[in-house]
Write a protein that holds these residues in place. Structure first.
Motif, mmCIF file in Angstrom:
data_model
loop_
_atom_site.group_PDB
_atom_site.id
_atom_site.type_symbol
_atom_site.label_atom_id
_atom_site.label_comp_id
_atom_site.label_asym_id
_atom_site.label_seq_id
_atom_site.Cartn_x
_atom_site.Cartn_y
_atom_site.Cartn_z
ATOM 1 N N LYS A 51 -21.059 27.210 36.648
ATOM 2 C CA LYS A 51 -22.490 26.984 36.883
ATOM 3 C C LYS A 51 -22.842 25.552 36.495
ATOM 4 C CE LYS A 51 -23.396 31.295 37.889
ATOM 5 N NZ LYS A 51 -23.624 31.686 39.250
ATOM 6 N N PRO A 52 -23.877 24.999 37.100
ATOM 7 C CA PRO A 52 -24.265 23.614 36.770
ATOM 8 C C PRO A 52 -25.057 23.530 35.467
ATOM 9 C CG PRO A 52 -25.694 24.487 38.466
ATOM 10 C CD PRO A 52 -24.640 25.534 38.209
ATOM 11 N N GLU A 53 -24.413 23.894 34.366
ATOM 12 C CA GLU A 53 -25.048 23.871 33.057
ATOM 13 C C GLU A 53 -24.211 23.021 32.109
ATOM 14 O OE1 GLU A 53 -24.813 27.993 32.188
ATOM 15 O OE2 GLU A 53 -26.590 28.503 33.338
ATOM 16 N N ASP A 54 -24.823 22.063 31.459
ATOM 17 C CA ASP A 54 -24.166 21.240 30.441
ATOM 18 C C ASP A 54 -22.910 20.541 30.950
ATOM 19 O OD1 ASP A 54 -26.083 22.063 28.548
ATOM 20 O OD2 ASP A 54 -24.924 23.878 28.113
ATOM 21 N N GLY A 55 -22.873 20.198 32.224
ATOM 22 C CA GLY A 55 -21.747 19.454 32.779
ATOM 23 C C GLY A 55 -20.515 20.287 33.072
ATOM 24 N N THR A 58 -19.306 19.842 36.704
ATOM 25 C CA THR A 58 -18.690 18.524 36.901
ATOM 26 C C THR A 58 -17.270 18.508 36.336
ATOM 27 O OG1 THR A 58 -20.839 17.431 36.873
ATOM 28 C CG2 THR A 58 -18.913 16.063 36.429
ATOM 29 N N ALA A 82 -23.891 12.853 38.042
ATOM 30 C CA ALA A 82 -23.708 13.819 36.948
ATOM 31 C C ALA A 82 -24.558 15.071 37.150
ATOM 32 C CB ALA A 82 -24.035 13.173 35.608
ATOM 33 N N THR A 83 -25.758 14.923 37.699
ATOM 34 C CA THR A 83 -26.634 16.083 37.897
ATOM 35 C C THR A 83 -26.893 16.363 39.367
ATOM 36 O OG1 THR A 83 -28.597 14.695 37.705
ATOM 37 C CG2 THR A 83 -27.774 15.720 35.681
ATOM 38 N N SER A 84 -26.092 15.787 40.225
ATOM 39 C CA SER A 84 -26.281 15.925 41.668
ATOM 40 C C SER A 84 -25.122 16.687 42.292
ATOM 41 C CB SER A 84 -26.374 14.523 42.297
ATOM 42 O OG SER A 84 -26.361 14.607 43.695
ATOM 43 N N ARG A 85 -25.355 17.239 43.466
ATOM 44 C CA ARG A 85 -24.268 17.880 44.210
ATOM 45 C C ARG A 85 -23.388 16.847 44.895
ATOM 46 N NH1 ARG A 85 -26.293 23.144 47.304
ATOM 47 N NH2 ARG A 85 -24.153 22.926 47.951
ATOM 48 N N LYS A 87 -21.278 13.674 44.399
ATOM 49 C CA LYS A 87 -20.652 12.964 43.301
ATOM 50 C C LYS A 87 -19.711 11.899 43.834
ATOM 51 C CE LYS A 87 -20.949 16.936 40.264
ATOM 52 N NZ LYS A 87 -22.189 16.543 39.676
#
Length: 93
Positions: A51-55, A58, A82-85, A87
């Protein structure tokens, strides 16, 4: 139950999309049912379960792309997104 292996294209197909400055643009789908890398024309599409939580997503993307390229994850670095789809990764091959 064991997780199935990620669906990965040949490493040469991914390397062909790295530009002359060693950058690779990827489009990420976090929270996917299965992990894998697809090549859609000139784009690399990466699906990760994280999931996109806390990096976490990524980190999973970097690990999966490194696996697809057959290099250590330490040879990849996030340049942008870093916070985008979308990269942009720096690859030392």
């Amino acid at each position: 139950m064991a997780r199935p292996k990620a669906d990965l294209p040949p490493a040469d197909a991914i390397r062909a999309l790295i530009d002359t400055e060693g950058r690779l643009a990827v489009r990420v789908t976090p929270g996917a049912r299965s992990e894998g890398i697809e090549i859609d024309g000139t784009r690399v599409l990466v699906k990760v379960r994280a999931k996109p939580e806390d990096g976490k997503a990524t980190e999973a993307v970097i690990a999966l792309v490194a696996q697809g390229l057959g290099v250590a994850a330490s040879r990849l670095r996030l340049l942008r997104g870093a916070t985008s789809r979308e990269k942009l990764l720096s690859v030392e091959v």
